[in-house]
Each structure stands twice: as C-alpha cells, then as structure tokens.
Motif scaffolding. Sequence first.
Motif, mmCIF file in Angstrom:
data_model
loop_
_atom_site.group_PDB
_atom_site.id
_atom_site.type_symbol
_atom_site.label_atom_id
_atom_site.label_comp_id
_atom_site.label_asym_id
_atom_site.label_seq_id
_atom_site.Cartn_x
_atom_site.Cartn_y
_atom_site.Cartn_z
ATOM 1 N N LEU A 190 0.854 -1.192 0.000
ATOM 2 C CA LEU A 190 0.000 0.000 0.000
ATOM 3 C C LEU A 190 0.884 1.234 0.000
ATOM 4 C CD1 LEU A 190 -2.911 -0.595 2.577
ATOM 5 C CD2 LEU A 190 -3.084 -0.532 0.080
ATOM 6 N N VAL B 129 -2.412 6.301 0.652
ATOM 7 C CA VAL B 129 -3.597 5.459 0.890
ATOM 8 C C VAL B 129 -3.585 4.931 2.320
ATOM 9 C CG1 VAL B 129 -4.745 3.306 0.258
ATOM 10 C CG2 VAL B 129 -3.902 4.838 -1.528
ATOM 11 N N ILE C 191 -6.511 5.538 5.089
ATOM 12 C CA ILE C 191 -7.165 4.421 5.789
ATOM 13 C C ILE C 191 -7.005 4.589 7.295
ATOM 14 C CG2 ILE C 191 -7.072 1.932 6.219
ATOM 15 C CD1 ILE C 191 -6.243 1.599 3.266
ATOM 16 N N ALA D 296 -13.268 2.507 3.076
ATOM 17 C CA ALA D 296 -12.828 2.878 1.728
ATOM 18 C C ALA D 296 -13.422 4.224 1.311
ATOM 19 C CB ALA D 296 -13.214 1.793 0.730
ATOM 20 N N ALA E 285 -11.952 7.038 3.332
ATOM 21 C CA ALA E 285 -10.577 7.253 2.879
ATOM 22 C C ALA E 285 -10.560 8.002 1.542
ATOM 23 C CB ALA E 285 -9.847 5.921 2.752
ATOM 24 N N LEU E 286 -11.497 7.670 0.652
ATOM 25 C CA LEU E 286 -11.591 8.373 -0.628
ATOM 26 C C LEU E 286 -11.823 9.866 -0.405
ATOM 27 C CD1 LEU E 286 -13.693 5.840 -2.742
ATOM 28 C CD2 LEU E 286 -11.357 6.595 -3.227
ATOM 29 N N TYR F 103 -13.762 3.882 -6.549
ATOM 30 C CA TYR F 103 -12.974 2.813 -5.926
ATOM 31 C C TYR F 103 -11.653 2.504 -6.641
ATOM 32 C CZ TYR F 103 -17.174 1.806 -3.148
ATOM 33 O OH TYR F 103 -18.236 1.885 -2.278
ATOM 34 N N HIS G 243 -9.321 4.360 -6.812
ATOM 35 C CA HIS G 243 -8.283 5.000 -5.993
ATOM 36 C C HIS G 243 -8.121 4.320 -4.625
ATOM 37 C CE1 HIS G 243 -8.242 8.145 -8.992
ATOM 38 N NE2 HIS G 243 -9.553 8.299 -8.843
ATOM 39 N N CYS G 244 -9.183 3.773 -4.102
ATOM 40 C CA CYS G 244 -9.144 3.039 -2.814
ATOM 41 C C CYS G 244 -10.347 2.105 -2.782
ATOM 42 C CB CYS G 244 -9.164 4.006 -1.626
ATOM 43 S SG CYS G 244 -8.971 3.177 -0.019
ATOM 44 N N HIS H 297 -7.859 -2.771 -1.398
ATOM 45 C CA HIS H 297 -7.038 -1.990 -0.486
ATOM 46 C C HIS H 297 -7.375 -2.250 0.979
ATOM 47 C CE1 HIS H 297 -6.781 0.277 -4.321
ATOM 48 N NE2 HIS H 297 -5.537 0.525 -3.926
#
Length: 468
Positions: free
Chosen positions: A66, A70, A74, A112, A115-116, A126, A128-129, A134
């Motif tokens: 990772l 990211v 997270i 997710a 985090a985005l 998604y 991207h994460c 992920h």
Amino acid sequence: MKTRTEHDLIGYKEVPADAYYGIQTLRAVENFDICGVKLSAYPNFIKGLAMVKWAAAKANNDLNLLTDDVTEAITKACEELIDGKHHDHFPVDMIQGGAGTSTNMNANEVIANRALEILGYQKGEYEHCHPNNHINLSQSTNDAYPTAIKIALMYMNENLVAGLKSLITAFRAKGEEFKDVLKMGRTQLQDAVPMTLGQEFEAWAVNLEEEIQRLNENAKLFLEVNMGATAIGTGINSEPGYSDKCVAHLNEITKLPIVLAGNLIEATPDTGSYVMYSSAVKRLAVKLSKICNDLRLLSSGPRCGLNEINLPKMQPGSSIMPGKVNPVIPEVVNQIAYKVIGNDLTVTFAAEAGQLELNVMEPVLVRAIFESMEMLENGMTTLKERCIEGITANVEHCKEMVLNSIGIVTAVNPTLGYEASSRIAKRALAENRSVYDLILEEGLLTKEKLDEILSPERMIKPQKFVEA
C-alpha cells in the motif's frame, strides 16, 4: 434521494449518495432483516473492526503493498471509527448468513469511502481506494471478522467487570451497615441458626467477587488471533511476514497483548474461547439470579412473609390490588439470567456446528454473547442503583424471629447435649412456646448462663463450649 451506482458480481445497484457503505452492505440489509439489532448497536465491535483494518493497512504498507498516502487515509478513517464517528453507516443485522462476510464488507466499504474523501475523491471512486483491493488486502472475513470480535469482547469484558465491581461494593457497604442486625439463617427454607444480616450481604459480595477472576481468565483466551490466516489458515494471498507485522501493529493500536495462534488452520474454525467465556458469563448470571431470589424471599410480605428487609419501592405492583408493591428490580435481573442461560446454549450449538475449516455460525454466536454481556451490565447497574443501595432492615422483626425460633436450640446443644436439646425443641413446637422459656422452666440452665450462650456475639462465630 440522490444515489450513486455501484456494482458487484451479481449486478448493479443504486446506493444513497451520502452513504459511506456500498453495494454489498445494501444487499446484506435487504437479505438479513432478522433480529433488528444492527452492527451499530455495538460500538466496541466497530472499534474492533477499525483496529483490525488499521493494523492490516500498516502491515501492508510495511511490505510496500500500500502506498503511504492510501495508508494514511485508511488510518485516518479507522481513527474516526474508533472515536465513535460514522457508526450509523453500519446498518447490517448482527445475525446474517455468510460467516460474517456482510459485516466485514460493511467495514471495508465505510473505510474505503471515507478514505476516498480524505484523499480528495468522491464516494464510490474505488479505482483509488477499493474495499477489497485496499481495505481487505491480505485478509479474509475468516481472519478479520473473528479478530475484531475478540478485540471487542476484551473491551466489553472490561466494562462488564467494572459493573460487577461496583455492584460488589454496594453489597459490601450493606454488609457493613447491617453488621449488628441479628437474624435467623435458613437451610431448605427452614430455621437453621442465627447470623447477622451483614454476614448475609457480605457473603453475597464474596460470592460475586469470585467471578471477576473467572471472567478475566476466560477473556484472556481472546488474545490469540489468526490474522494472516486468510481463507482457511494457509495464508493464501498474504505475503511472508504479514501475520507477524499485523499482530505487532494490533498490539500497538489496541494496547492489548495479542498473540498469533500457533497453527492458523486450527485457529480459523476454532470457537472454543467463545464457549469458555460464555460459560463464565452464564455462571455470573446464575449467581446473580440466586441472590435476587434471596432478596425477594427476605423482602416477602410485608405482613405475611419473611419481611426482614425492605426493598426500595419502585412502582405500584398491581392494577387490581391497592397498596401492593412488587420486587420488580430483582425480578428483571432473574429474567436477564434466564436469557443469558439460553444464549449460552445458543453459543454451544453454534460452536458445535462448525464444519471442516470454518465455523459459519459465528454471527449468531457473537450476537448471543454480546447480548448477554450488555444485558448483564445494564442489569447489574440497575440492581445496584435501584435496589441494593436503598435496602433497609427491619431490625426488631429480625431479632424477634431469632428469639422465637426453634433454631436457637442449636446454640445450647453443645452444653445440654443432643437428647435434652431435642426434647426442648419438640416441646417448643408442640406447645407453641419459646426455647428460652422452656430451658429456664426445666431448670436446665440459669438465666445468666443461658443469656451468655444466646448472646449475639456467641451465636454468629465459633466459640468455646459453655458448661452447664
């Protein structure tokens, strides 16, 4: 309502645009309207899920799986969940098919999407994460889900034990308050020998105190986890070294001495720790129920029962009988105990139902333990605050029952002998007279000697025999 379109292997679905959860969570909500209790009802469970995902992300970052940005996103999302944010985005029913996959995906999707946002993207972008690629990297539901459960149970055990300690303190305070209140002890609901009301309350305190060690000892079984087992314990789709790194991060995040199981194939379907802990919870419930039975008996009456103690009056007791007040707080704790006993049986059956490399019945097992712990914690608080702390003693009535009891003949038995004591007891019953008066009438003891033997301090603890 604004929506966004998401897809999975089954097809496409519209998800509320402002929801952090995604399509798999939405399918679970539609499929499992079962007990009506959602994941959001148990904050410690969501906290456990967030800690697992955080530790996994850090381990994956250590292995260069990772990127830093990211991983940081997270981490931030998980920290927010641990702080109690976004819990309303966990709408999945606690009881579900799929061995907890819906729970795991609910957590993956929420983390997710949050985090985005942190990364500057829109929910659902998604690429991207991704919830699976992920957030669930190097994991399976079969290691992430039970590890989160065990972390939650460790924290919930701390709360349960704290509630138990508080209740014990309340019993002990009453033991001190009533230390000079002489009363009759009973065996098989028959008069036995004198004691003090304080001794009775202190005995309850000690009886419950034993459960602190039992709960804590059994909770330690939850410290062994199977992170890195992935699907069945072989570690497929995880890199060498991942398990050790993940567990090390879990220790740091949870502040708990978590260890990796020695054999991950064995650990993945194993539910023995739940069985052991549930049995300790049941044992506590059984003891609480017995004590509440005693409280109801001792407060029975007020005119036609034992009436040794008065429970606080909480509410009118009847829609037809004026003046009646019921022991509603001990009654509700009794009912909690019955539910806990039933839940323990559910845990037993669910644990037995495991097949081969996985136990798919963990959701109902976990729901049963969580419910038992929550009900017991609430019940002990209610018992302490709305019953025990307000109990008063009917001092003179307790003393009068001792003096009128046939049971005090036991105190003179070492001095008069069994035959004479039996004769006195028989006469007292037949003639409805007191043991005290009959002993004096027959000239078996002087008044001074009898008063010495029957003094409260002599009757409630071991003493040297008094000769006639």
